[in-house]
Write an enzyme that holds these catalytic residues in place. Structure first.
Site, short mmCIF file in Angstrom:
data_model
loop_
_atom_site.label_atom_id
_atom_site.label_comp_id
_atom_site.label_asym_id
_atom_site.label_seq_id
_atom_site.Cartn_x
_atom_site.Cartn_y
_atom_site.Cartn_z
N ASP A 1 135.32 63.49 48.71
CA ASP A 1 133.88 63.73 48.65
C ASP A 1 133.13 62.44 48.38
O ASP A 1 133.06 61.98 47.24
CB ASP A 1 133.57 64.76 47.56
N LYS B 1 127.48 59.02 46.85
CA LYS B 1 127.72 58.82 45.42
C LYS B 1 127.74 57.33 45.09
O LYS B 1 127.96 56.49 45.97
CB LYS B 1 129.08 59.42 45.03
N ASP C 1 125.52 66.20 48.67
CA ASP C 1 126.57 66.06 47.67
C ASP C 1 126.82 67.38 46.94
O ASP C 1 127.71 67.46 46.10
CB ASP C 1 126.21 64.96 46.67
N ARG D 1 129.83 74.14 47.33
CA ARG D 1 129.30 75.50 47.39
C ARG D 1 129.07 75.96 48.83
O ARG D 1 129.11 77.15 49.11
CB ARG D 1 128.02 75.59 46.55
#
Length: 488
Positions: free
Chosen positions: A256, A263, A333, A337
Site C-alpha cells: 500500500d 504516503k 489511501d 475498505r
C-alpha cells in the site's frame, strides 16, 4: 518445530539430556529432594531468582543435572498470561546457536491454559524469518518437549496450541515477505497450497471473474498496479453441508503506497504488512486443517496492490461497488475498505451464521489502542461477546469499540451514495461504519488489527495475530453447535 507432550516429574527431569532445560517456578513452589528442586530453592533463597513472571536465571552444567544449560524462570501465579510473559523472556536464549532441543517443565502441576501458553510462546520466542536471506540464520531450535506430571488433563490444550502455532507461523511467514515475494498471485498460490489438506478447497478469481461479479470498488484499488488482482476463496467443510458457515474476510493489500494520496516515504516499507488480515485468514485455515473442528468456514481475501500510476483511481472518482452502492473516493489511501466492501457483499451468498473481517485498516485504531488489543466492532452482541472471550482465552485480546449511527454522518457525499472517508476524528469508527453499509442482515464483526498485526522498530515483523483469537472463536462455535444439536 516439533512439539512433544511428555510425562516428566522433577526428579526424572534431572537426568534428561537436552541442550536447554527450562524450569517454570510459580508462586507457592515446594521443593523436593531432587537436584533441580534444590537448585531452584537455593536460587530463590539467595534472591537470584524471583517467582515474578519473567525473572530468569541461567546455569551452565549444574551438578546433578544432565542438561547442558538450565534456565530457571519465574512464572508468577502460574496462569497462562504469566507463563507467556516468562517464556517470552527466554527469546535471546532460545536463539543461541547449538540449542536444538529444549525441555520445558512446570515445577507445579499446570492448568491446561498454561501449557497452551508455553507452546505458543516457545514458538513465538524462537521464530526467525529466513525466506529472503542469502545466508539465512535458520532457527536452530527444532524440538520442544513440554514436561508435565500428567499429560491427559492438558492434552487438548496442547494439541490446540500446536495447531495454532502452525497457523500463526504460516501467517507470519507470508506477512513478513517483501511485496515482490508476496504478490497477489503468490498469495493465491499460498492459499492453493492449503488445499492439499483434504477438508480445504480453494478457488481463485482473476480480473475477468472479479469484473463479472461487479466488484467495482475492489477493481478501482487494483487499477494502478501492473500486478493482477486475485480474489481468493477458501472453504473448510467440517460439518454437514447444510450448516451455515462462518465467513472470514481478510484485507489483502500486498503493498500500500497510498495510491495518488501517496504516503510519506518514512516507514512505507512496512506497508508490505498491509495484507495482515489476509495472512490471518490463511493461518487460521492452516490451523483448521490440523484441528478438524466440526464447523464450516469460508475464507475470502481480496488481494491487490495500491500504487500510483496513470491508470490509478483519483481522489474524487466515483465507483460502483458489488452491492450497487456508489462510492466517492476522497482519499485513495483509504483503499482497504474499498476492497473489503465488495468481499463483504460477496459473503452474503453463503447465508452465513456470522461474518468476521480482519484488516490493518486505520492508523486511528493504533492511536486508540496501541499494539496491545485489536479494535472490535460488531453489529451483534452475542458475536462481540464470543470474540472478546476468545481473545482473552487465546491471549490475543481485542476491545469493543462503538458503532453509533451518528458516526456515519461524515461519510455523506454530494456526488455518490457514500464517501470512503470522514475526516480524522474517530477514524477507526467511521471506517467501520463504512464497512457496515455493505453487510446484509447477518451477524458481523470487524477487527481492526493495524496496531497488532506487526511490530516496528528493533522487533520489526509480523505477529500472526489474530490467528489465535479466530481459532479459539471457531473451536468454541463448533463446540456450542454440537451442544445445541445434542439438546434437540
Amino acid at each position: 518445530m516439533d512439539f512433544e507432550l511428555k510425562t516428566l516429574a522433577l526428579a526424572a527431569a534431572s537426568s534428561q539430556r537436552c541442550d536447554l532445560l527450562v524450569l517454570l517456578v510459580a508462586e507457592g513452589f515446594a521443593p523436593g529432594p531432587d537436584a533441580l528442586s534444590s537448585l531452584a530453592a537455593l536460587a530463590l533463597k539467595q534472591g537470584d531468582l524471583q517467582t515474578r513472571a519473567g525473572s530468569l536465571l541461567q546455569c551452565y552444567a549444574p551438578p546433578g543435572v544432565a542438561a547442558r544449560r538450565v534456565a530457571l524462570l519465574g512464572a508468577g501465579d502460574g496462569g497462562a498470561a504469566a507463563v507467556r510473559k516468562a517464556v517470552l523472556a527466554l527469546a535471546p536464549v532460545l536463539k543461541v546457536r547449538g540449542i536444538k532441543q529444549v525441555v520445558t517443565l512446570f515445577a507445579q502441576a499446570p492448568q491446561p491454559e498454561a501449557v497452551g501458553a508455553a507452546v505458543r510462546s516457545l514458538a513465538e520466542a524462537s521464530y526467525v524469518y529466513t525466506s529472503t536471506k542469502s545466508k539465512p540464520e535458520a532457527r536452530t531450535l527444532a524440538r520442544a518437549v513440554i514436561g508435565v506430571p500428567a499429560p491427559a488433563p492438558v492434552r487438548g490444550a496442547f494439541d490446540t496450541a500446536v495447531a495454532v502455532v502452525a497457523g500463526v507461523e504460516f501467517a507470519r511467514e507470508w506477512a513478513n515477505r517483501p511485496a515482490n515475494h508476496a504478490t497477489p498471485t503468490l498469495l493465491g498460490e499460498a492459499a492453493q497450497s492449503l488445499a492439499k489438506h483434504k477438508p480445504i478447497q480453494c478457488k481463485l478469481h482473476g480480473p475477468a471473474q472479479v469484473a463479472k461479479l461487479g466488484m467495482g470498488a475492489f477493481m478501482a484499488v487494483a487499477q494502478g498496479s501492473s500486478e493482477p488482482l486475485r480474489f481468493i476463496e477458501l472453504h473448510y467443510q467440517g460439518a454437514a453441508k447444510g450448516q451455515a458457515p462462518v465467513v472470514l474476510v481478510g484485507k489483502g493489500i500486498t503493498f500500500d503506497s497510498g495510491g495518488i494520496s501517496i504516503k510519506p516515504a518514512a516507514g512505507m516499507d512496512e506497508m508490505k504488512f498491509d495484507m495482515g488480515g489476509a495472512a490471518s485468514v490463511l493461518g487460521t485455515f492452516r490451523a483448521l486443517a490440523q484441528l478438524k473442528p466440526r464447523i464450516n468456514v469460508v475464507g475470502l481475501i481480496p488481494a491487490c496492490e495500491n500504487l500510483p500510476d496513470g491508470k490509478a483511481v483519483k481522489p474524487g472518482d466515483v465507483v460502483t461497488s458489488m452491492s450497487g452502492q456508489t462510492i466517492e473516493i476522497l482519499n485513495t489511501d483509504a483503499e482497504g475498505r474499498l476492497a473489503l466492501c465488495d468481499a463483504l457483499a460477496y459473503a452474503a451468498r453463503f447465508k452465513p451464521a456470522a461474518v468476521v473481517d480482519m484488516a490493518t485498516l486505520t492508523g486511528a485504531c493504533v492511536v486508540a489502542l496501541g499494539g496491545v488489543r485489536s479494535g472490535l466492532f460488531a453489529n451483534d452482541e452475542a458475536l462481540a461477546a464470543q470474540l472478546q472471550a476468545a481473545g482473552e482465552q487465546a491471549l490475543d485480546p481485542c476491545w469493543r469499540m462503538p458503532l453509533d449511527d451518528d458516526y456515519a454522518e461524515g461519510l455523506k457525499s454530494h456526488f455518490a451514495d457514500v464517501a470512503n472517508v470522514a475526516g480524522r476524528d474517530a477514524g477507526a469508527v467511521t471506517a467501520a461504519k463504512f464497512l457496515q453499509r455493505f453487510v446484509g442482515g447477518y451477524p458481523w464483526a470487524h477487527l481492526d488489527i493495524a496496531g497488532t498485526a506487526w511490530k516496528s522498530g528493533v522487533a520489526k515483523g509480523a505477529t500472526g495475530r489474530p490467528v489465535g483469537l479466530l481459532v479459539q472463536y471457531l473451536l468454541a462455535a463448533a463446540s456450542a453447535r454440537r451442544g445445541a444439536g445434542r439438546g434437540k
